[in-house]
Design an enzyme around this catalytic site. Structure first.
Site, PDB file in Angstrom:
ATOM      1  CD  GLU A 172      32.984  45.232  13.056  1.00 41.14           C
ATOM      2  OE1 GLU A 172      34.041  45.500  12.479  1.00 41.14           O
ATOM      3  OE2 GLU A 172      32.018  46.016  13.113  1.00 41.14           O
TER       4      GLU A 172
ATOM      5  CG  HIS B 126      37.924  44.103  10.251  1.00 44.28           C
ATOM      6  ND1 HIS B 126      37.215  44.353   9.100  1.00 44.28           N
ATOM      7  CD2 HIS B 126      37.062  44.330  11.280  1.00 44.28           C
ATOM      8  CE1 HIS B 126      35.989  44.701   9.416  1.00 44.28           C
ATOM      9  NE2 HIS B 126      35.869  44.699  10.731  1.00 44.28           N
TER      10      HIS B 126
ATOM     11  CG  ASP C 214      35.265  47.263   6.143  1.00 43.94           C
ATOM     12  OD1 ASP C 214      35.247  46.326   5.319  1.00 43.94           O
ATOM     13  OD2 ASP C 214      35.788  47.148   7.262  1.00 43.94           O
ATOM     14  CB  SER C 215      31.966  44.091   6.713  1.00 41.18           C
ATOM     15  OG  SER C 215      33.267  43.892   7.241  1.00 41.18           O
TER      16      SER C 215
ATOM     17  CB  CYS D  19      41.266  41.478   5.950  1.00 46.71           C
ATOM     18  SG  CYS D  19      39.848  41.886   7.005  1.00 46.71           S
TER      19      CYS D  19
ATOM     20  CB  CYS E  32      35.704  45.991   2.176  1.00 43.10           C
ATOM     21  SG  CYS E  32      35.316  44.244   2.403  1.00 43.10           S
TER      22      CYS E  32
END
Ligand code: DGL
Length: 249
Positions: A143, A177, A7-8, A175, A70
């Site tokens: 994040e 997140h 994932d980012s 998403c 993701c």
């Protein structure tokens, strides 16, 4: 069996925690690509290049299957990755539209700007009226400030402002997140809230089987300066044994 997870940032840890719960443990390499976060405002070719870099690293380190934790990267390039790494099984994450639609005709779908533009994503949107607020900045707030979610809650409240007279029957988190806000969103919108983590976990168990050994997570952080913060988050959030590895990336 070693499973790579990408994932980012910290979003995919919500997916990994569910994979560990459903499989009972196992060995994982988590590729946390914070150096290139957020993916949601990049171009498809950038995302594809980031995924290739991550997959090259993970396969070189012995990952035998890869979970793309993701939604943005799954929507943009999972088909291409399956062709390019044909010896490696891939598990992608998709928003849980079907169970949401069963709740009624007004569904709030939260996803990154790039996910919203993908055909693979649009094709899933059938059987209800879908309301999609602009979530620009939401993944960044999570994040950057987790474990605080205050800025994220403010960002989402603002994004939902123009929809304040809609009574939602369900919400879908597109998403990873946003899964940190799952309970808050459910309360705020007064409806059930669905993410794709359970689907990924069950598919990973189908492909990779169950495990009896305790979970171990080798963590790769591309923004090297932030590695200690992420190691701490990974340990606390997953409860697994976590350690940092620093291959040439
Ligand atoms: N967690 C990611 C997703 O599921 C992307 C967030 C971002 O980097 O924009 O889409």
């Amino acid at each position: 069996m070693v499973i790579g997870v990408i994932d980012s940032g910290i979003g995919g840890l919500t997916t990994l925690k569910e994979i560990i719960r459903v499989r009972g443990g196992g060995d994982y390499i988590y590729y946390l690509d914070n150096a290139r976060h957020p993916y949601g405002t990049r171009t498809p070719s950038e995302i594809h290049a980031y995924m290739r870099k991550a997959c090259d690293t993970l396969t070189a380190l012995g990952a035998e299957a890869i979970a793309i934790a993701c939604n943005t990267a799954t929507a943009v390039c999972i088909d291409a990755l399956r062709k390019e790494y044909s010896d490696t099984p891939f598990i992608g994450i998709e928003p849980s539209i079907k169970p949401a639609v069963r709740q009624g005709g007004n569904v709030c779908v939260l996803a990154t700007p790039l996910t919203l533009k993908q055909d693979r994503f649009s094709k899933l949107l059938t059987g209800a009226t879908f309301h999609m607020p602009d979530c620009t900045g939401l993944a960044d707030a999570i994040e950057e400030e987790y474990p605080s979610l205050l800025r994220a809650q403010k960002t989402l409240t603002k994004a939902l402002y123009s929809m304040s007279d809609v009574r939602f029957d369900s919400a879908v988190l597109g998403c990873t997140h946003y899964s940190y806000l799952k309970e808050w969103i459910s309360k705020r919108l007064n409806c059930p809230c669905f993410d794709g983590n359970g689907g990924v976990a069950r598919q990973t168990r189908r492909i990779c089987g169950e495990e009896t050994c305790a979970a171990r997570i080798a963590l790769i952080v591309t923004a090297k300066g932030s590695a200690p913060r992420y190691l701490e988050i990974c340990r606390k959030f997953t409860g697994a044994y976590c350690y940092l590895i620093n291959p040439q990336i």
